[in-house]
Design a protein around this motif. Structure first.
Motif, PDB file in Angstrom:
ATOM      1  N   ARG A   1       0.797  -1.246  -0.007  1.00  0.00           N
ATOM      2  CA  ARG A   1       0.004   0.019   0.069  1.00  0.00           C
ATOM      3  C   ARG A   1       0.803   1.131   0.023  1.00  0.00           C
ATOM      4  O   ARG A   1       1.649   1.378   0.764  1.00  0.00           O
ATOM      5  CB  ARG A   1      -0.797   0.022   1.289  1.00  0.00           C
ATOM      6  N   TYR A   2       0.401   2.002  -0.896  1.00  0.00           N
ATOM      7  CA  TYR A   2       1.549   3.353  -1.123  1.00  0.00           C
ATOM      8  C   TYR A   2       0.418   4.619  -1.019  1.00  0.00           C
ATOM      9  O   TYR A   2      -0.659   4.492  -1.344  1.00  0.00           O
ATOM     10  CB  TYR A   2       2.240   3.327  -2.243  1.00  0.00           C
TER      11      TYR A   2
ATOM     12  N   ARG B   1       2.957   7.261  -4.691  1.00  0.00           N
ATOM     13  CA  ARG B   1       3.557   6.553  -5.788  1.00  0.00           C
ATOM     14  C   ARG B   1       3.965   5.172  -5.516  1.00  0.00           C
ATOM     15  O   ARG B   1       4.566   4.803  -4.349  1.00  0.00           O
ATOM     16  CB  ARG B   1       4.639   7.375  -6.523  1.00  0.00           C
ATOM     17  N   PRO B   2       3.751   4.105  -6.542  1.00  0.00           N
ATOM     18  CA  PRO B   2       4.508   2.842  -6.298  1.00  0.00           C
ATOM     19  C   PRO B   2       5.865   2.756  -6.106  1.00  0.00           C
ATOM     20  O   PRO B   2       6.782   3.711  -6.776  1.00  0.00           O
ATOM     21  CB  PRO B   2       3.822   2.006  -7.610  1.00  0.00           C
ATOM     22  N   ASN B   3       6.414   1.731  -5.475  1.00  0.00           N
ATOM     23  CA  ASN B   3       7.872   1.533  -5.474  1.00  0.00           C
ATOM     24  C   ASN B   3       8.133   0.214  -5.060  1.00  0.00           C
ATOM     25  O   ASN B   3       7.187  -0.667  -5.140  1.00  0.00           O
ATOM     26  CB  ASN B   3       8.407   2.350  -4.663  1.00  0.00           C
TER      27      ASN B   3
ATOM     28  N   PRO C   1       2.799  -3.172  -5.637  1.00  0.00           N
ATOM     29  CA  PRO C   1       2.262  -2.105  -5.378  1.00  0.00           C
ATOM     30  C   PRO C   1       0.725  -2.507  -5.898  1.00  0.00           C
ATOM     31  O   PRO C   1       0.219  -2.964  -6.622  1.00  0.00           O
ATOM     32  CB  PRO C   1       2.848  -1.196  -6.371  1.00  0.00           C
ATOM     33  N   GLU C   2      -0.196  -1.838  -4.710  1.00  0.00           N
ATOM     34  CA  GLU C   2      -1.494  -2.239  -5.090  1.00  0.00           C
ATOM     35  C   GLU C   2      -2.444  -0.882  -4.546  1.00  0.00           C
ATOM     36  O   GLU C   2      -2.138  -0.398  -3.325  1.00  0.00           O
ATOM     37  CB  GLU C   2      -1.992  -3.036  -4.209  1.00  0.00           C
TER      38      GLU C   2
ATOM     39  N   PHE D   1      -2.285  -1.294  -8.743  1.00  0.00           N
ATOM     40  CA  PHE D   1      -0.812  -1.264  -9.411  1.00  0.00           C
ATOM     41  C   PHE D   1      -0.907  -0.544 -10.821  1.00  0.00           C
ATOM     42  O   PHE D   1      -2.204  -0.439 -11.206  1.00  0.00           O
ATOM     43  CB  PHE D   1      -0.681  -2.662 -10.144  1.00  0.00           C
ATOM     44  N   ARG D   2       0.023   0.455 -11.210  1.00  0.00           N
ATOM     45  CA  ARG D   2      -0.087   1.200 -12.252  1.00  0.00           C
ATOM     46  C   ARG D   2       1.335   1.227 -12.629  1.00  0.00           C
ATOM     47  O   ARG D   2       2.201   1.275 -11.662  1.00  0.00           O
ATOM     48  CB  ARG D   2      -0.697   2.689 -12.191  1.00  0.00           C
TER      49      ARG D   2
ATOM     50  N   GLU E   1      11.366   3.773 -11.530  1.00  0.00           N
ATOM     51  CA  GLU E   1      12.288   3.551 -10.413  1.00  0.00           C
ATOM     52  C   GLU E   1      13.666   3.817 -10.652  1.00  0.00           C
ATOM     53  O   GLU E   1      14.223   3.182 -11.629  1.00  0.00           O
ATOM     54  CB  GLU E   1      11.905   2.066  -9.708  1.00  0.00           C
TER      55      GLU E   1
ATOM     56  N   ARG F   1       2.778  -6.014 -13.461  1.00  0.00           N
ATOM     57  CA  ARG F   1       3.039  -7.017 -11.981  1.00  0.00           C
ATOM     58  C   ARG F   1       4.189  -7.845 -12.217  1.00  0.00           C
ATOM     59  O   ARG F   1       5.031  -8.277 -11.572  1.00  0.00           O
ATOM     60  CB  ARG F   1       1.749  -7.659 -11.736  1.00  0.00           C
TER      61      ARG F   1
END
Length: 212
Positions: free
Chosen positions: A84-85, A88-90, A107-108, A110-111, A115, A143
């Protein structure tokens, strides 16, 4: 007067036993045997992985297909969890040696995201221990990209400790190994050996060996 000639007493000969040849220890043969076992282990298909998925909408069969062609972490379990972010995802993962499992966080929701992956460090001139870090920007579109990259990163941590008997904190080497290989169809132990070539790694302490 007659003399009796007695037959000479014969002493039975002791049976001789051939001496066994002393075994010769060949360190080179041992190294070759260990390398052969490692290559055989690297060819183990990921169908044998023990996978648990705690991410809704993702099945163990999906993860197994995503990790197909990658080396196996022995008897370690692979756990997939949501990340969970806020902004932004990481990338996030963990190799838990005491529990015998590799955690990969996806990441959820997801997009696709970018990085920075640090692949090398160069020491700056001067007496102080300062380094200039070299990085590459990597685009993670699916993913599957995240699963393969994070898994390979954590797998090398496992390999350094469990197979090489070294301390496993080589973050830059693990990132470099994952970056070079996560989009390849097949990855083997030989690729890992190439990634850690020239690294100065301390062996595990006796306390850590006993704990393992």
């Amino acid at each position: 007067m007659s003399l009796l000639i007695m037959p000479a007493r014969t002493t039975p000969r002791r049976q001789s036993f051939p001496l066994a040849e002393e075994l010769h220890f060949d360190p080179g043969a041992v190294r070759r045997a260990v390398a052969a076992l490692e290559r055989q282990a690297s060819r183990a298909h990921t169908r044998g992985l023990s996978i648990r998925v705690d991410l809704p909408g993702l099945k163990a069969a999906d993860v197994r297909r995503a990790l197909s062609g990658l080396p196996s972490p022995g008897d370690y379990r692979v756990l997939i969890k949501p990340l969970r972010y806020r902004t932004r995802p990481n990338l996030s993962g963990l190799c838990e040696f005491d529990l015998g499992r590799i955690i990969v966080r996806v990441p959820e929701p997801f997009r696709a995201f970018d990085e920075l992956v640090y692949v090398r460090a160069r020491r700056k001139p001067g007496a102080a221990m300062k380094f200039a870090w070299m990085s590459e920007k990597v685009r993670f579109r699916t993913r599957r990209d995240v699963l393969r990259f994070v898994y390979l990163h954590e797998w090398l941590h496992w390999y350094l400790r469990e197979m090489q008997g070294k301390r496993s904190g080589a973050e830059t080497a693990c990132d470099r190994f994952a970056l070079r290989n996560f989009r390849r169809r097949q990855v083997t132990v030989d690729d890992a050996l190439q990634a850690i070539r020239g690294l100065r790694m301390l062996p595990l302490s006796d306390e850590l060996r006993l704990a393992a």
